[in-house]
Design an enzyme around this catalytic site. Structure first.
Site, PDB file in Angstrom:
ATOM      1  N   HIS A   1     -22.462  15.750   3.176  1.00  0.00           N
ATOM      2  CA  HIS A   1     -22.302  16.236   1.799  1.00  0.00           C
ATOM      3  C   HIS A   1     -21.250  17.342   1.778  1.00  0.00           C
ATOM      4  O   HIS A   1     -21.275  18.219   2.638  1.00  0.00           O
ATOM      5  CB  HIS A   1     -23.628  16.784   1.287  1.00  0.00           C
ATOM      6  CG  HIS A   1     -23.526  17.441  -0.056  1.00  0.00           C
ATOM      7  ND1 HIS A   1     -23.437  16.723  -1.235  1.00  0.00           N
ATOM      8  CD2 HIS A   1     -23.478  18.761  -0.407  1.00  0.00           C
ATOM      9  CE1 HIS A   1     -23.354  17.567  -2.252  1.00  0.00           C
ATOM     10  NE2 HIS A   1     -23.371  18.809  -1.777  1.00  0.00           N
TER      11      HIS A   1
ATOM     12  N   GLY B   1      -1.122 -16.418  -6.185  1.00  0.00           N
ATOM     13  CA  GLY B   1      -1.645 -16.756  -4.873  1.00  0.00           C
ATOM     14  C   GLY B   1      -0.557 -17.132  -3.888  1.00  0.00           C
ATOM     15  O   GLY B   1       0.633 -17.116  -4.200  1.00  0.00           O
TER      16      GLY B   1
ATOM     17  N   GLY C   1      -1.766  -9.430  -8.000  1.00  0.00           N
ATOM     18  CA  GLY C   1      -1.369  -9.095  -9.354  1.00  0.00           C
ATOM     19  C   GLY C   1      -1.822  -7.714  -9.784  1.00  0.00           C
ATOM     20  O   GLY C   1      -1.027  -6.929 -10.321  1.00  0.00           O
TER      21      GLY C   1
ATOM     22  N   LYS D   1       0.836  -1.204   0.000  1.00  0.00           N
ATOM     23  CA  LYS D   1       0.000   0.000   0.000  1.00  0.00           C
ATOM     24  C   LYS D   1       0.873   1.258   0.000  1.00  0.00           C
ATOM     25  O   LYS D   1       0.482   2.301  -0.547  1.00  0.00           O
ATOM     26  CB  LYS D   1      -0.953   0.013   1.190  1.00  0.00           C
ATOM     27  CG  LYS D   1      -2.218  -0.803   0.970  1.00  0.00           C
ATOM     28  CD  LYS D   1      -1.890  -2.190   0.507  1.00  0.00           C
ATOM     29  CE  LYS D   1      -3.001  -3.142   0.292  1.00  0.00           C
ATOM     30  NZ  LYS D   1      -2.509  -4.484  -0.095  1.00  0.00           N
TER      31      LYS D   1
ATOM     32  N   THR E   1       1.350 -20.194  11.245  1.00  0.00           N
ATOM     33  CA  THR E   1       2.618 -20.072  10.512  1.00  0.00           C
ATOM     34  C   THR E   1       2.476 -19.441   9.128  1.00  0.00           C
ATOM     35  O   THR E   1       3.447 -19.344   8.385  1.00  0.00           O
ATOM     36  CB  THR E   1       3.316 -21.442  10.415  1.00  0.00           C
ATOM     37  OG1 THR E   1       2.346 -22.454  10.087  1.00  0.00           O
ATOM     38  CG2 THR E   1       3.966 -21.806  11.733  1.00  0.00           C
TER      39      THR E   1
ATOM     40  N   ASP F   1      -3.546 -17.534   7.325  1.00  0.00           N
ATOM     41  CA  ASP F   1      -3.335 -18.103   5.996  1.00  0.00           C
ATOM     42  C   ASP F   1      -3.061 -19.599   6.036  1.00  0.00           C
ATOM     43  O   ASP F   1      -3.108 -20.265   5.001  1.00  0.00           O
ATOM     44  CB  ASP F   1      -2.162 -17.411   5.300  1.00  0.00           C
ATOM     45  CG  ASP F   1      -2.500 -15.997   4.851  1.00  0.00           C
ATOM     46  OD1 ASP F   1      -3.638 -15.548   5.101  1.00  0.00           O
ATOM     47  OD2 ASP F   1      -1.625 -15.337   4.255  1.00  0.00           O
TER      48      ASP F   1
END
Length: 462
Positions: A439, A266, A184, A55, A142, A306
Site C-alpha cells: 500500500h 487485423g 485500432g 508502445k 514467417t 502469427d
C-alpha cells in the site's frame, strides 16, 4: 541449388520474429545446432513494426497528455506541440538498442544466422540465397502482415496500414481508424494524444470485442470522455478520395471524412509462395494448421507465431517457439493454455485481461455456476493519485477458482502478471485475499477485489 552436405542442422527456422528467434535461442541453449533464416531483421514485426514502436508512440502521447494536464497536479508546464522527427528518433533508439541486444544474443548462442528470403524446398530443407539448408527438423515462423478488406487498396499515403502509421512524417489533423480491435484503439489513443481528431469505425457492437463486455463499455466511456468518436455495429462499404483526404461510407449510408484512413482490420499470415502447400503442409485460409505441440501434419515440420491460428501476440510466439525447441531437445513439454495468456491493449486507459470473460465462463460452466464481482479503482489510493478511472472485474466459478480477471485503467498492463498467476494456479478468492499487497499500489486493487469476492471487503462496500 548448392548444398553443403557436410552440414545438417538439428533445426532450421524460417523466420526470425518472436516465435522464430525464441526457438533459436532456446534450441541452441539446449545443445541443438540451429540455423535461423530471416529476410529482413531479426526481431520481426514485434520489434520493428509492432509491439515496441507502437508502445513508444503511446508513451510519447502519454507525456504530451501529462504536459497538457500538469496544472491539475500543481505543476506549471506548457505543451507546445509534437516534434514528429524527435518522436521517431526516440522510438528508433528504443528499437535500435533492443535490436543490437538481440543480435548479440543470437551470436553468443552460436546460432547460424542467414539473411535472405527462404522457401521450404522439402520436409527437411529450406532454400535461401541459392543454397539449400538441410535440417532434421524445420520450423515455420514467417509471421503476418497487415490485412485489408475487399475493394480497399492501401496506398501508403491517404489510406495506410499500421506499418505506414509508424513512420508517418506528420501528425494528421484528422483520421478515421477502420477497426476497433487492439491495433485500432492503440493508434487512435496515441494520435488523439498527439492532437488528431479521431473516429473509429468498428463493425462489431463494441470496441476491443474480444475482451469482456464490461471492459469494452468502460473503454468506450473513457474514449468518449477523451473526445475519441466511434461508430459501432455497422460494416464498412467503401472508401474514396476527396479533394484533400478520404471519405468512408458504411453499409447504412453514413459517411465520415478525414485526412487519412488507417486500416486496422487485423493481420494475415505470410505463407503464400513459400512452398508450404507444395510440401504437403496442411493449411486453412493461409494459416498453417498445428496440434497442441505446434506440430504440422508433416512429421519434420512445426509452425509457430502469427503463421498459425492462435493468439497473435508476441509473447505467445515466444512460448510456442520455446515449446518446439524443448520438444525437439527431448524435454517434457506441456501444451499452452491460451486462455491463461495475458492480453493487454496499451491505449489510455489500458485494458488487460487473463482467463475467461463472464459470457464465456457461463457457456463453459453454466450461468448459475458463475459469480462476477467488480471493484472500482475509485477506492484505490494509487489510482486516485494517478487520476485514473476504471475497474477490476473478477469471474469465479461458484465456490471455486477465479477463472477470469479483467482490468481497465492506466497501468493495468503492469498488474496482469499477478492476474496470470491467479488464473493459471487456479487460485481461490480466499487464497488471494490472504496475500498482503503493498500500500499504496494499484496492485493492491487486485487484493481488495479478492477480499470482496471472499466475503470480507475492506475498502469497498458489502
Amino acid at each position: 541449388m548448392a548444398n553443403d552436405a557436410s552440414t545438417v542442422f538439428d533445426l532450421v527456422i524460417l523466420g526470425g520474429g518472436s516465435g522464430g528467434y525464441a526457438a533459436a535461442l532456446r534450441g541452441a541453449q539446449l545443445g541443438l545446432d540451429v540455423a535461423l533464416i530471416e529476410k529482413d531483421k531479426v526481431g520481426g514485426t514485434c520489434l520493428h513494426r509492432g509491439c515496441i514502436p507502437t508502445k513508444a508512440l503511446l508513451h510519447a502521447g502519454e507525456v504530451a497528455d501529462q504536459a497538457r494536464e500538469s496544472e491539475q497536479f500543481g505543476v506549471k508546464a506548457s505543451f507546445e506541440g509534437i516534434d514528429v522527427p524527435a518522436v521517431h528518433k526516440y522510438k528508433d533508439e528504443v528499437i535500435s538498442g533492443l535490436y543490437k541486444g538481440l543480435q548479440g544474443l543470437i551470436a553468443s548462442r552460436k546460432v547460424t544466422y542467414i539473411e535472405g528470403e527462404g522457401r521450404l524446398s522439402s520436409p527437411t530443407s529450406v532454400d535461401v540465397n541459392g543454397r539449400r539448408v538441410e535440417g532434421r527438423h524445420v520450423l515455420l515462423a514467417t509471421g503476418s502482415v497487415p490485412k485489408s478488406l475487399p475493394g480497399l487498396t492501401i496506398d501508403g499515403n491517404r489510406i495506410i496500414s499500421s506499418d505506414h502509421a509508424l513512420v508517418l512524417d506528420r501528425v494528421p489533423k484528422s483520421a478515421i481508424v477502420l477497426g476497433g480491435g487492439v491495433i485500432g484503439v492503440e493508434f487512435a489513443s496515441a494520435w488523439k494524444s498527439f492532437g488528431t481528431d479521431i473516429t473509429i469505425i468498428e463493425a462489431l457492437k463494441h470496441l476491443v470485442p474480444v475482451e469482456d463486455e464490461n471492459s469494452s463499455k468502460l473503454l468506450e466511456r473513457a474514449f468518449r470522455k477523451r473526445g475519441i468518436k466511434f461508430n459501432l455495429g455497422t460494416f464498412f462499404e467503401k472508401a474514396e478520395y476527396t479533394e484533400d483526404g478520404v471519405r468512408v461510407t458504411l453499409a447504412d449510408g453514413k459517411t465520415f471524412e478525414a485526412e487519412v484512413l488507417l486500416v486496422a482490420v487485423g493481420r494475415g499470415p505470410v505463407s503464400q509462395g513459400l512452398g508450404y502447400e507444395e510440401q504437403g503442409v496442411a493449411m486453412d485460409r493461409g494459416y498453417v494448421l498445428v496440434d497442441e505441440y505446434m506440430r504440422t501434419n508433416v512429421p519434420t515440420v512445426s509452425a509457430v507465431g502469427d503463421l498459425v491460428p492462435t493468439l497473435q501476440l508476441a509473447h505467445v510466439g515466444f512460448a510456442e517457439g520455446i515449446l518446439v525447441a524443448e520438444r525437439l531437445a527431448g524435454l517434457k513439454t506441456v501444451p499452452i493454455d491460451y486462455d491463461g495468456v495475458p492480453k493487454v491493449t496499451y491505449c489510455h486507459p489500458e485494458v488487460a485481461s487473463v482467463g475467461l470473460s463472464e459470457a464465456r465462463a457461463k457457456e463453459v460452466y453454466g450461468a448459475d455456476k458463475v459469480v462476477a464481482l467488480k471493484y472500482n479503482l475509485a477506492g484505490n489510493g494509487k489510482s486516485k493519485i494517478l487520476k485514473t478511472a476504471g475497474e477490476i472485474k473478477l469471474v469465479q466459478v461458484k465456490d471455486g477458482a477465479v477463472v477470469g480477471v479483467h482490468m481497465v485503467g492506466d497501468r493495468m498492463g503492469e498488474q496482469v502478471g499477478e492476474a496470470q498467476l491467479i488464473y493459471n494456479w487456479e487460485a481461490l478468492p480466499a487464497e488471494v485475499a490472504q496475500l498482503v499487497h503493498a500500500h499504496p499500489t494499484q496492485n493492491e486493487a487486485l487484493g481488495e477485489a479478492h477480499l470482496a469476492l471472499a466475503g470480507k471487503p475492506l475498502h469497498s462496500h458489502d
